[in-house]
Design an enzyme around this catalytic site. Structure first.
Site, PDB file in Angstrom:
ATOM      1  N   CYS A 121      14.171 -62.878  86.923  1.00 56.25           N
ATOM      2  CA  CYS A 121      14.123 -64.050  87.790  1.00 56.25           C
ATOM      3  C   CYS A 121      15.482 -64.744  87.828  1.00 56.25           C
ATOM      4  O   CYS A 121      16.248 -64.704  86.856  1.00 56.25           O
ATOM      5  CB  CYS A 121      13.056 -65.030  87.289  1.00 56.25           C
ATOM      6  SG  CYS A 121      11.370 -64.496  87.629  1.00 56.25           S
ATOM      7  N   CYS A 202      12.360 -63.346  92.215  1.00 64.09           N
ATOM      8  CA  CYS A 202      11.579 -64.517  91.807  1.00 64.09           C
ATOM      9  C   CYS A 202      12.532 -65.622  91.363  1.00 64.09           C
ATOM     10  O   CYS A 202      13.694 -65.374  91.071  1.00 64.09           O
ATOM     11  CB  CYS A 202      10.596 -64.160  90.679  1.00 64.09           C
ATOM     12  SG  CYS A 202      11.374 -63.545  89.170  1.00 64.09           S
TER      13      CYS A 202
END
Length: 277
Positions: A121, A202
């Site tokens: 992420c 993400c």
């Protein structure tokens, strides 16, 4: 009696010679016929299709395998369970002996599954029309990953490939451009790889665009964060509930550009500020 035996031997010799002549004639006819048939096959054998783009990269198998082993062994040993040979075979079967204008997403699906891996992420970095700069940036700052920094992208970056229905099944002379047909091996592959990379992103996602080029940052005219195409991009993202910020002349990237252009006016600001009266 001796005369009869002599006549019999003469007749036998004539028969044997005649048989040998017939056999030799048969062999000559067979050789000539085989040659004619072989030439006929060569004349009617299909030729490679001709396209406008460069052909398949020479030694493609060695290039793909070498990059794959380098990526999973040296760059990302946590991916050591990836089977590079299976990945190569999957890529090859996606296009070999196929018309390069009839490639489908199903052809590449096994490859996508074999080569996929998680993307941390807040590390995804997308780009458009900033190829060289964005990759110089990720090489100097390992906190970000572009598609070309993933296994799929690393193996296939700046590599070309396409097949052909005729032997040997791979066209090393030419491959189709997107303008010739959209369902070509390269376009279908990168579309799928980009989609998979986007779906794996993400957290905070970074995008590096060139808003100063005349053609525009992403296929419209623009010059900065306030330019038309950037505003349009903001609008598209905000409609999809994305929060977006735009920073012009991002300092780390600007400094990286100054390495190659030290005499540029923007690169002399620091030195001029340090000058004493």
């Amino acid at each position: 009696m001796p005369l009869q035996h002599s006549s019999a031997r003469t007749w036998l010799r004539i028969v044997l010679l005649a048989g040998i002549v017939v056999l030799l004639v048969s062999l000559v006819v067979a050789v000539v016929l085989a040659s004619v048939l072989t030439l006929g096959k060569q004349e009617i054998s299909p030729k490679m299709l001709k396209w406008e783009d460069i052909g398949t990269t020479r030694n493609l198998q060695e290039v793909i395998l070498g990059r794959c082993y380098s990526y999973v062994s040296a760059r990302h040993p946590e991916l050591g369970d990836k089977d590079c040979l299976k990945i190569w075979e999957s890529l090859k079967h996606a296009f070999i002996y196929k018309n390069p204008c009839n490639i489908t997403t199903e052809d590449y699906q096994p490859l996508m599954e074999l080569a996929s891996h998680p993307i941390p992420c807040n590390k995804s970095l997308f780009w458009s029309k900033t190829n060289d700069l964005v990759h110089r940036y990720t090489k100097s700052n390992h906190n970000f990953l572009t598609l070309e920094d993933t296994l799929l992208g690393y193996m296939t970056d700046r590599v070309s490939w396409c097949g052909d229905p005729s032997a040997p099944g791979i066209n090393y002379e030419s491959c189709p451009k997107r303008s010739e047909c959209e369902s070509n091996p390269s376009s279908v592959f990168w579309k799928m790889a980009s989609k998979m990379f986007a779906e794996a992103a993400c957290g905070v996602v970074q995008v590096m665009l060139n808003g100063s080029i005349e053609a525009g940052a992403f296929r419209s005219s623009s010059e900065s964060c306030s330019g038309h195409s950037i505003k349009r991009l903001k609008g598209i993202l905000e409609e999809r509930n994305f929060k977006i910020t735009c920073e012009e002349n991002y300092r780390p990237v600007q400094l990286l550009q100054c390495v190659n252009n030290p005499d540029h006016a923007d690169c002399r600001l620091c030195s001029s500020n340090m000058e004493t009266p």
